[in-house]
Design an enzyme around this catalytic site. Structure first.
Site, mmCIF file in Angstrom:
data_model
loop_
_atom_site.group_PDB
_atom_site.id
_atom_site.type_symbol
_atom_site.label_atom_id
_atom_site.label_comp_id
_atom_site.label_asym_id
_atom_site.label_seq_id
_atom_site.Cartn_x
_atom_site.Cartn_y
_atom_site.Cartn_z
ATOM 1 N N LYS A 174 -7.639 5.301 -19.148
ATOM 2 C CA LYS A 174 -8.086 5.901 -20.721
ATOM 3 C C LYS A 174 -6.938 5.441 -21.468
ATOM 4 O O LYS A 174 -6.380 4.323 -22.010
ATOM 5 C CB LYS A 174 -8.712 6.924 -20.535
ATOM 6 C CG LYS A 174 -9.617 7.317 -19.338
ATOM 7 C CD LYS A 174 -11.038 6.389 -19.896
ATOM 8 C CE LYS A 174 -12.276 6.590 -19.138
ATOM 9 N NZ LYS A 174 -12.409 6.143 -17.617
ATOM 10 N N TYR A 182 -15.915 15.855 -15.820
ATOM 11 C CA TYR A 182 -16.425 14.521 -15.955
ATOM 12 C C TYR A 182 -17.444 14.156 -14.647
ATOM 13 O O TYR A 182 -17.422 14.868 -13.751
ATOM 14 C CB TYR A 182 -15.347 13.475 -15.792
ATOM 15 C CG TYR A 182 -15.728 11.873 -15.374
ATOM 16 C CD1 TYR A 182 -16.547 11.247 -16.140
ATOM 17 C CD2 TYR A 182 -15.368 11.396 -14.121
ATOM 18 C CE1 TYR A 182 -17.007 9.958 -16.047
ATOM 19 C CE2 TYR A 182 -16.024 9.992 -13.669
ATOM 20 C CZ TYR A 182 -16.548 9.385 -14.603
ATOM 21 O OH TYR A 182 -16.730 8.323 -14.646
ATOM 22 N N ASP A 240 -6.702 17.827 -14.537
ATOM 23 C CA ASP A 240 -7.172 16.379 -15.364
ATOM 24 C C ASP A 240 -6.904 16.558 -16.596
ATOM 25 O O ASP A 240 -7.538 17.185 -17.479
ATOM 26 C CB ASP A 240 -8.683 16.194 -14.847
ATOM 27 C CG ASP A 240 -8.993 14.924 -15.541
ATOM 28 O OD1 ASP A 240 -8.327 14.171 -16.179
ATOM 29 O OD2 ASP A 240 -9.979 14.101 -14.917
ATOM 30 N N ARG A 300 0.694 -1.080 -0.089
ATOM 31 C CA ARG A 300 -0.012 -0.013 0.054
ATOM 32 C C ARG A 300 0.700 1.124 0.078
ATOM 33 O O ARG A 300 0.614 2.328 -0.156
ATOM 34 C CB ARG A 300 -1.002 -0.024 1.075
ATOM 35 C CG ARG A 300 -2.064 0.927 1.270
ATOM 36 C CD ARG A 300 -3.288 0.952 2.179
ATOM 37 N NE ARG A 300 -2.961 0.001 3.282
ATOM 38 C CZ ARG A 300 -2.261 0.507 4.248
ATOM 39 N NH1 ARG A 300 -1.823 2.008 4.373
ATOM 40 N NH2 ARG A 300 -1.955 -0.324 5.649
HETATM 41 C C1 LIG Z 1 -11.986 13.091 -17.366
HETATM 42 C C2 LIG Z 1 -12.020 12.116 -16.572
HETATM 43 N N1 LIG Z 1 -11.611 12.138 -15.357
HETATM 44 C C3 LIG Z 1 -11.639 11.100 -14.346
HETATM 45 C C4 LIG Z 1 -12.183 9.873 -14.725
HETATM 46 C C5 LIG Z 1 -12.699 8.916 -13.753
HETATM 47 O O1 LIG Z 1 -11.603 7.902 -14.141
HETATM 48 P P1 LIG Z 1 -11.697 6.313 -13.557
HETATM 49 O O2 LIG Z 1 -12.842 5.800 -14.161
HETATM 50 O O3 LIG Z 1 -10.485 5.680 -13.948
HETATM 51 O O4 LIG Z 1 -11.902 6.531 -11.896
HETATM 52 C C6 LIG Z 1 -12.902 9.796 -16.027
HETATM 53 C C7 LIG Z 1 -13.716 8.690 -16.297
HETATM 54 O O5 LIG Z 1 -14.211 8.491 -17.461
HETATM 55 C C8 LIG Z 1 -12.866 10.940 -16.944
HETATM 56 O O6 LIG Z 1 -13.273 10.766 -18.225
#
Ligand SMILES: Cc1ncc(COP(=O)(O)O)c(C=O)c1O
Length: 393
Positions: free
Chosen positions: A202, A104, A177, A51
């Site tokens: 992604k 998101y 992000d 961890r």
């Molecule tokens: C722009 C963006 N940030 C964060 C996330 C969250 O990612 P995760 O599904 O790996 O938790 C997503 C998920 O689609 C996303 O599109």
């Protein structure tokens, strides 16, 4: 357990080493007294319990550093794990986070439902409105400005240098992000961002086969997030880390192909009468063209406009569903960034939890389709979309 049981790495001869990093599935490690003392003194260099750190997870993080031009990176259990852990590291009770409206769906939920209920003050602003950023941040309590480079799903492009300056003037840090844009198109740390987070699920992983996240930036700040990962338990499993590492070996190849396809698809869609609007930074009518010219990386004259396209069909959300379900190469599913082309309608997938008013504030139109271009031949994909649109006219 018998004495002297060899660790995996000790099985190689002194003159050989593996080409591909081994998956270190071991949760725990033998330590000598000195290492125990270092751990107890708060050092994070020893690998002693999974961890805290794991060699395979470290290898994936090093690859993210290369892509993002970061000093340090730390992998997390998911993109949401990276976002939540980073925010909870940077703010204390009563502190303010100023975040873009265009984020998101689950990030939106974290910002409007979870964080306020735990005592954090969250203000939302239109990502494109610098005056709104200035007035929301300038209250002296703001610790974090939070934005997506190219926002999910409408591809609004943030003016990162300007937002960084506003944040820094007020003593706040900028967290970006970069999931949608990816470091292929933008390296936010080179434009003033303090920390970059990703859903590594992604484009970094690229194969839709692992959930993971990452935070990258300067060593001290990443270490602070790492300390929070330890107590919140948002660490990454080594097997998932290996899959992300493997995906990143083809990152540039995949992104160069899918960027080209996205450009071709966006231009084709923009020429149709039954498409109300197309969002992609490569298009002449893109409303953030001036920002794109400043912040996006380029190949010669051409900006790296990204592998995501958003377009709005005439006929609203119901027609959007019909169009998506006529596709044969593109596949209707949530998520993005894989080698396969994925399409989704934000209203029933990534942004289903938003009220209609919240969707309007996030500039998500009725009838919007989000496309994550994969690595299929571009022509094949363009024909697929034309056929689907023609058959639902
Ligand atoms: C722009 C963006 N940030 C964060 C996330 C969250 O990612 P995760 O599904 O790996 O938790 C997503 C998920 O689609 C996303 O599109």
């Amino acid at each position: 357990m018998y004495e002297g049981r060899p660790a995996q790495s000790e099985r190689f001869t002194p003159r050989t080493r593996p080409v591909v990093p081994p998956i270190h599935q071991s949760v725990t490690y033998f330590l000598d007294d000195e290492a125990y003392r270092d751990v107890q003194a708060g050092g994070l260099d020893e690998i002693w319990y999974g961890r805290f750190r794991n060699p395979t997870v470290d290898v994936a993080a090093e690859e993210v550093c290369r892509l993002e031009g970061a000093d340090a990176a730390f992998m997390t259990s998911s993109g949401m794990g990276a976002i939540a852990t980073t925010l909870l590291t940077l703010v204390g009770k009563g502190d303010r986070i100023v975040a873009a409206n265009q984020v998101y769906g689950d990030t939106h939920d974290l910002l409007v439902r979870d964080l306020p209920s735990w005592g954090f003050d969250v203000a939302r602003v239109d990502a494109l409105d610098l005056d709104a950023w200035r007035s929301a941040i300038g209250d002296g309590r703001t610790r974090v400005a939070y934005v997506e480079t190219l926002a999910n799903p409408q591809l609004d492009l943030a003016d990162l240098p300007a937002i960084a300056e506003i944040a820094h003037t007020a003593g706040a840090v900028l967290v970006v992000d970069n999931t949608f844009a990816t470091p292929y198109s933008v390296q936010p740390l080179s434009l003033g961002a303090d920390l970059v987070v990703h859903s590594a699920t992604k484009f970094l992983n690229g194969h839709s086969d692992a959930i993971a996240g990452v935070v990258a930036g300067r060593s001290e700040q990443v270490r602070e997030v790492q300390r929070r990962v330890i107590t919140l338990g948002t660490c990454l499993d080594p097997h998932a880390a290996y899959l992300v590492w493997r995906g990143m070996q083809t990152f540039e190849l995949r992104l160069s192909r899918s960027n080209a396809t996205a450009r071709q698809l966006a231009a084709t869609l923009a020429a149709r009468d039954d498409v109300v609007s197309v969002r992609h930074p490569s298009l002449p009518g893109y409303d953030r063209a001036e920002v794109a010219a400043r912040v996006l990386r380029r190949d010669g004259e051409q900006i790296r406009a990204g592998a995501m396209v958003a377009f709005t069909v005439a006929g609203g959300d119901q027609r959007a569903l019909t169009v998506m379900r006529k596709l044969e190469t593109g596949c209707e599913a949530t998520s993005l960034g894989g080698v396969e082309t994925l399409v989704s309608a934000p209203f029933n997938s990534s942004h289903f939890s938003l009220t209609p008013a919240e969707r309007r504030a996030a500039r998500i139109d009725d009838g919007m389709i989000r496309v994550s271009c994969g690595v299929e031949p571009g022509e094949l994909l363009v024909e697929d979309f034309l056929r689907a649109l023609d058959s639902t006219g």
